[in-house]
Each structure stands twice: as structure tokens, then as C-alpha cells.
Design an enzyme around this catalytic site. Structure first.
Site, mmCIF file in Angstrom:
data_model
loop_
_atom_site.group_PDB
_atom_site.id
_atom_site.type_symbol
_atom_site.label_atom_id
_atom_site.label_comp_id
_atom_site.label_asym_id
_atom_site.label_seq_id
_atom_site.Cartn_x
_atom_site.Cartn_y
_atom_site.Cartn_z
ATOM 1 N N LYS A 212 -14.069 -17.632 -36.625
ATOM 2 C CA LYS A 212 -13.236 -18.831 -36.439
ATOM 3 C C LYS A 212 -11.853 -18.369 -36.013
ATOM 4 O O LYS A 212 -11.045 -17.928 -36.807
ATOM 5 C CB LYS A 212 -13.138 -19.658 -37.731
ATOM 6 C CG LYS A 212 -12.894 -21.094 -37.393
ATOM 7 C CD LYS A 212 -11.718 -21.830 -37.950
ATOM 8 C CE LYS A 212 -10.433 -21.294 -38.345
ATOM 9 N NZ LYS A 212 -9.359 -21.539 -37.324
ATOM 10 N N GLU A 288 -5.831 -8.754 -44.054
ATOM 11 C CA GLU A 288 -4.647 -8.177 -43.408
ATOM 12 C C GLU A 288 -3.638 -9.314 -43.311
ATOM 13 O O GLU A 288 -3.831 -10.251 -42.532
ATOM 14 C CB GLU A 288 -5.013 -7.611 -42.042
ATOM 15 C CG GLU A 288 -6.022 -6.471 -42.175
ATOM 16 C CD GLU A 288 -6.440 -5.838 -40.850
ATOM 17 O OE1 GLU A 288 -6.089 -6.372 -39.788
ATOM 18 O OE2 GLU A 288 -7.122 -4.805 -40.902
ATOM 19 N N CYS A 322 2.640 -8.859 -36.951
ATOM 20 C CA CYS A 322 2.798 -8.692 -38.399
ATOM 21 C C CYS A 322 3.557 -7.420 -38.734
ATOM 22 O O CYS A 322 4.114 -7.290 -39.811
ATOM 23 C CB CYS A 322 1.433 -8.669 -39.065
ATOM 24 S SG CYS A 322 0.393 -7.348 -38.417
ATOM 25 N N GLU A 424 8.970 -13.553 -44.723
ATOM 26 C CA GLU A 424 8.536 -13.295 -43.350
ATOM 27 C C GLU A 424 8.915 -14.488 -42.471
ATOM 28 O O GLU A 424 8.532 -15.624 -42.752
ATOM 29 C CB GLU A 424 7.020 -13.101 -43.323
ATOM 30 C CG GLU A 424 6.498 -12.761 -41.948
ATOM 31 C CD GLU A 424 4.972 -12.689 -41.895
ATOM 32 O OE1 GLU A 424 4.315 -13.647 -42.344
ATOM 33 O OE2 GLU A 424 4.446 -11.676 -41.394
#
Ligand code: NAD
Ligand code: 6OH
Length: 520
Positions: A212, A288, A322, A424
Site C-alpha cells: 500500500k 523505519e 528521513c 521532525e
């Protein structure tokens, strides 16, 4: 000001948050949708299947609709899982390692044969410069299949000769078996790269997959399904379901009892939700997740080279990697020089149309994500930061003003405890702070709940080793950034993830190791 919620996982509250622009709607209510846009379908049992519900795929450079995407409801997800379950027991199960590896090479070649199409689709979906998609995303998509084909052919297995209490011996050896059906959920920043990073080892190990991709970037996963069909991957081995997360295809997939393991790349909060959904089935997970990555720049670094590479580390893919450095710590004696030089570098970057070869930075992925990034710019101002450069939305006077651009931005002067330094942001922005000692730099770098990647910039070899081993992260780069060897362990600590993928670490996640003990 803190934007951290009670469970320690950053949650950004967006003032006047816009509803997700391409949220699903029945086709007849599709308001601004371009009904002539091509439809991207689900891929189940080797066939493309539509759905009653379609949602828009938006080009972030100008806000136009580039495709309509068939959202997989629970019945489509269930069908995909059921055919995958059959596939792991069917013809695919009889394929040996060499046959599977040969198929992975064909898939890599299939991607390369349609290289330009993949590049265009990735760039249109994400807004990343076409040059970046051609240099990074699509070559890595193909490389992921080649590397795991190579690795599975030579992967070692353990064997031990064991002494028994009666002075005789036993032989223990391990076998690698597929884990079954793997659910794969991926984000929008490096869509093909991150999807294939998981699909390739999963197939190498003999599993069937249901993937997905992000609702924001469905195009290259759909092209990959065409490649799978065209190179004759057995039916049901690769299945694709489109849709959103909660209450949609993502949630249906990870909570489906027929899925044996889930691998996910995305936000830490989403990881927490997926872990909950996997708990009842005690499904193994590989995550992750996000990062708030530090860079430590010592005065003895190679200055020009460091600025050049730090520009990528901060701004590549409009900061939506990331691994990007959002916290930069610079030894005080070169701090002013570094801030000024980085400012010039940031201001020299071309922010423009993704299709323009001269463009360095495209837009952010969506209006919602831009609002999140701008909320941090506002917070920085309110907290008294110095906006060294950027901090706003560029004005173009053309269709790009309907896109989701922000300026490359450098902040200084914020306390380490502020939300801009702790959370973040995932945009083209960093905070730069000075340090006076190695110990201070290490302490600031490690003062985070995340732990994905760090970079250290120095010409002192002993210091490089000494500092690198003290970084509380999964990956430390010295005098480089995002330099990848796909055999190495990749992953994060703390909020940055669970487990490691890469090389044999991937094989160990995507297979069940069986030990056989024979008394001799
Ligand atoms: P996201 O977590 O919002 O979405 C990722 C995927 O999860 C999407 O496909 C989404 O539809 C799906 N999803 C959302 N909720 C779900 C649910 N409840 N159940 C199942 N699926 C669900 O992440 P994003 O915004 O697409 O990507 C950006 C984030 O990804 C950043 O935090 C970034 O750091 C992280 N990221 C991490 C790595 C890494 O290797 N550590 C790599 C790339 C991106
Ligand atoms: C995150 O945005 C980048 C992740 C990179 C990888 O997973 C990789 O394998 O290079």
C-alpha cells in the site's frame, strides 16, 4: 512552547488545518476533480481492478489533478491477501533461489526499460526535480532488486557442530523459509525507492506481498505492478492496494489476519498505530520511522566540501528525506562563517518547476504538509529565532503559486528545548547552533527521542571514531551523507524505528529461520 503530546510522540497541531486535499470522495461528488485524468487501479492476482471510490492524485507543483486513484475497500484488500496466501503455497513455492533471483533481475531490467516513464511519474507525484528522480529514486528502485537477487544467492546460513552430554555429536543447521504474506506500507517522500527496498527482499525470500503506497504518490507503484505483470511474476505474488491509512486500505491491510508480517516506513505516530493493529496477531513488524538528525561540524573539517554536502543533507528533496539534518551543531570558531556560507548556499538554490533541469528544489508534497512546515516557521518567529534566510512561501506569479512551495530556511538562536529543535519538521529547514566542546556537541546531538542518522564533519580520524561510536542512532556518516551500501544495517533507535533492514538483516526479517538438529 512545545508541540509534543503526552505520549512523547510528536504531534503537530496545525492551526486552521486544511482537510486533506485529495481525500476520498464518491466519484459523482468529485467537485474540482479532473474526470479525464487517468485512473490508477489496484493490482490483485495479476489483474488491475477498479473500485467504486476514487480519489485525486495531486501534482504538488501546481495543485492540478494528475490522476484518479481507485481506493481499495476492505473487500479488495481481503481479495489481495487471499490471493497472496494462495500464491505462497502455489507455483511460487516451488521456485528455488536461482529462479527467484532471475525474476528479480528481470524486474530491475523492466524498471530500466521504462526509466523515463518512472522518472516522469515520480516527479509529477512528488514534485521532486526530474533530475533527482533520474539520479536517485529510479536507479535505486532497480538496484534494490539487483542487490537482493545477488544477496539471496550467496546468503550464508548458520551451522554448528554440537557436543552432546554423552560425548557424541549433533549437527545444527538453519534453513530459511518464507514468512508468508507480507504487508508493505510506504510513505510519499521516496516512493519507488522505499517500496522496492521492501518488495525486493520479500520476494527474494519467497514471500507474497500486498503493498500500500502512500495515497499522495500512487503512480510508480502502479507502474511497478505493470512491470511485475509484464515480466510474468506469478499471479498473486505481488499485489497493490491503493488508499489512505486509518479506516482505509492501510488499516485494513495491517489488521488483516491473513497477513503474516508488516513492514512500514513513515511517521513514528503511524508506526505506533500499526503496532497496535498488529498486536492481536502478534505479527512481526519492521519499522523505519522519523528522525531529527544531528550534524556535528568541527572546525577542522574540509570546509568547502562540508558546505556542499550539508546543503544536500539539509535541502535534498526539499528536506523530505528521513535522514535530512534538521539540527546542525557547529564549533564556535567557524560558526559565523558556516551560518553565512550556508545562507549564501541556500539562497543560490533554484526553487522551481520539477521539470526544469536547473531546479534544485521542488515543492513540498501537499497543502497539508506545507501548513505543518509553515506552522514551525511561525513558532520559530514567536520563540524569537533569527530567520537567517527563507521562512516564507515564494511567489512566482504563475501556476506554481497554486503549488506547495516554501523557501529554503535556516534558523538560529532557538533553545534546544524548543519544538523546532525537538520535533521532525520534514521540510527544507534546519536550526544551526554553536558548540564549544566535543562533549557538549555529543550531548546536544543525543538529546532527542529519535535516533535515525547522524553526520560528523572532521579531518581528525581519532575524533571521528570517538564521536561516531557515541552517537545514539542507527547510522552515522563521517564526511558524507546518505552514502548507501545496501548490504549494511539500516534503521533507527527510539522513535526512529524497530529492527534493521539491508542485506542479511532484510533477509532475516522476511524469512523464518528454522533450525534443524540432527543427532549424529
Ligand atoms: P505517514 O506515516 O503519514 O504515512 C505513511 C504510510 O502509512 C502511508 O501509506 C499512509 O497511508 C499509511 N498509514 C497512515 N496511517 C495508517 C494506519 N493507521 N494504518 C496503516 N497505514 C497507515 O508518513 P508520510 O507522511 O507518508 O511520510 C513522512 C514520514 O515518513 C516522516 O516522518 C519520515 O521521517 C518518515 N520516513 C522514514 C524513513 C526511514 O527510513 N526511517 C524513510 C522515509 C520516510
Ligand atoms: C528516508 O527518507 C530515506 C530512507 C532511505 C532508505 O531506506 C534507503 O534504503 O536508502
Amino acid at each position: 512552547m512545545s508541540c509534543i503530546n503526552g505520549d512523547g510522540i510528536p504531534e503537530v497541531r496545525i492551526p486552521n488545518a486544511m482537510s486533506v486535499q485529495n481525500r476520498v470522495m464518491p466519484e459523482t461528488e468529485a467537485g474540482s476533480s479532473n474526470v479525464s485524468a487517468p485512473e490508477l487501479k489496484n493490482f490483485v492476482n495479476g489483474e488491475f481492478v477498479s473500485s467504486e471510490r476514487l480519489f485525486d492524485d495531486i501534482n504538488p507543483a501546481d495543485g492540478t489533478v494528475i490522476a484518479r486513484v481507485a481506493e481499495a475497500g476492505p473487500e479488495v484488500v481481503d481479495a489481495a491477501v487471499q490471493v497472496a496466501r494462495r500464491a505462497v503455497k502455489g507455483e511460487w513455492a516451488s521456485w528455488g533461489v536461482r529462479q527467484r533471483a532471475a525474476m528479480l533481475y528481470k524486474i530491475a531490467a523492466g524498471i530500466e526499460a521504462r526509466f523515463d516513464e518512472f522518472v516522469r511519474a515520480e516527479s509529477a507525484d512528488t514534485g521532486k526535480p526530474i533530475a533527482l528522480a533520474a539520479r536517485l529514486d529510479v536507479p535505486r528502485g532497480a538496484a534494490n532488486f539487483r542487490v537482493f537477487a545477488d544477496i539471496i544467492k550467496t546468503a550464508p546460513l548458520e551451522a554448528f557442530e554440537t557436543e552432546t552430554p554423552d560425548g557424541k555429536h549433533a549437527l545444527n543447521y538453519a534453513l530459511r523459509k518464507p514468512i508468508g504474506v507480507v504487508g508493505i506500507i510506504t510513505p510519499w517522500n521516496l516512493p519507488l525507492l522505499l517500496l522496492t527496498w521492501k518488495v525486493a527482499p520479500a520476494l527474494a525470500c519467497g514471500n507474497a506481498v500486498v503493498v500500500k503506497p502512500s495515497e499522495e504518490t500512487p503512480a510508480t507503484a502502479t507502474l511497478l505492478a505493470e512491470v511485475m505483470r509484464d515480466v510474468s511474476v506469478p499471479r498473486g505474488v505481488f499485489n497493490l492496494v491503493h488508499g489512505f491509512g486509518e479506516g482505509s486500505a492501510g488499516e485494513h491491510l495491517v489488521s488483516h489476519p491473513g497477513v503474516n508480517a508488516v513492514t512500514f516506513t513513515g511517521e513514528s505516530r503511524t508506526g505506533a498505530a500499526i503496532m497496535k493493529a498488529c498486536a492481536p496477531g502478534v505479527k512481526p513488524v519492521s519499522f523505519e520511522l522519523g528522525g531529527k538528525n544531528p550534524a556535528i561540524i568541527f572546525a577542522d573539517c574540509d570546509r568547502d566540501e562540508t558546505v556542499q554536502q550539508m546543503s544536500d543533507a539539509i535541502f535534498l528533496n526539499t528536506g523530505q528525506v528521513c535522514l535530512c539534518a534538521e539540527r546542525v551543531y557547529v564549533e564556535r570558531s567557524i560558526y559565523s562563517w558556516f551560518v553565512e556560507t550556508m545562507k549564501q548556499k541556500a539562497e543560490s538554490l533554484n526553487v522551481g518547476w520539477p521539470s526544469d533541469k536547473a531546479t534544485n528544489l521542488g515543492p513540498l508534497i501537499s497543502a497539508t504538509h506545507r501548513e505543518k512546515v509553515l506552522s514551525y516557521f511561525r513558532a520559530a518567529r514567536e520563540l524569537g529565532a533569527t530567520i537567517v534566510t527563507g521562512g516564507d512561501v515564494p511567489q512566482f506569479g504563475d501556476a506554481r503559486d497554486n503549488g506547495f512551495y516554501v523557501q529554503p530556511t535556516i534558523l538560529t538562536g532557538l533553545p534546544e528545548s524548543s519544538c523546532c529543535v525537538k520535533e521532525e519538521i520534514f521540510g527544507p529547514v534546519c536550526h544551526i547552533a554553536p558548540f564549544d566542546s566535543e562533549e557538549e556537541a555529543i550531548a546536544m546531538a543525543n538529546d532527542t527521542e529519535y535516533g535515525l542518522a547522524a553526520s560528523i564533519w572532521t579531518n581528525d580520524l581519532k575524533r571521528a571514531h570517538r564521536v561516531a561510536r557515541q552517537m545514539n542512532v542507527g547510522i552515522t556518516w563521517v564526511n558524507c551523507w546518505f552514502l548507501r551500501d545496501l548490504r549494511t544495517p539500516f534503521g533507527g533507535v527510539g522513535l526512529s524505528g524497530i529492527g534493521r533492514e539491508g542485506g542479511l538483516h532484510s533477509l532475516n526479517f522476511y524469512s523464518e529461520l528454522n533450525n534443524i538438529c540432527i543427532r549424529l
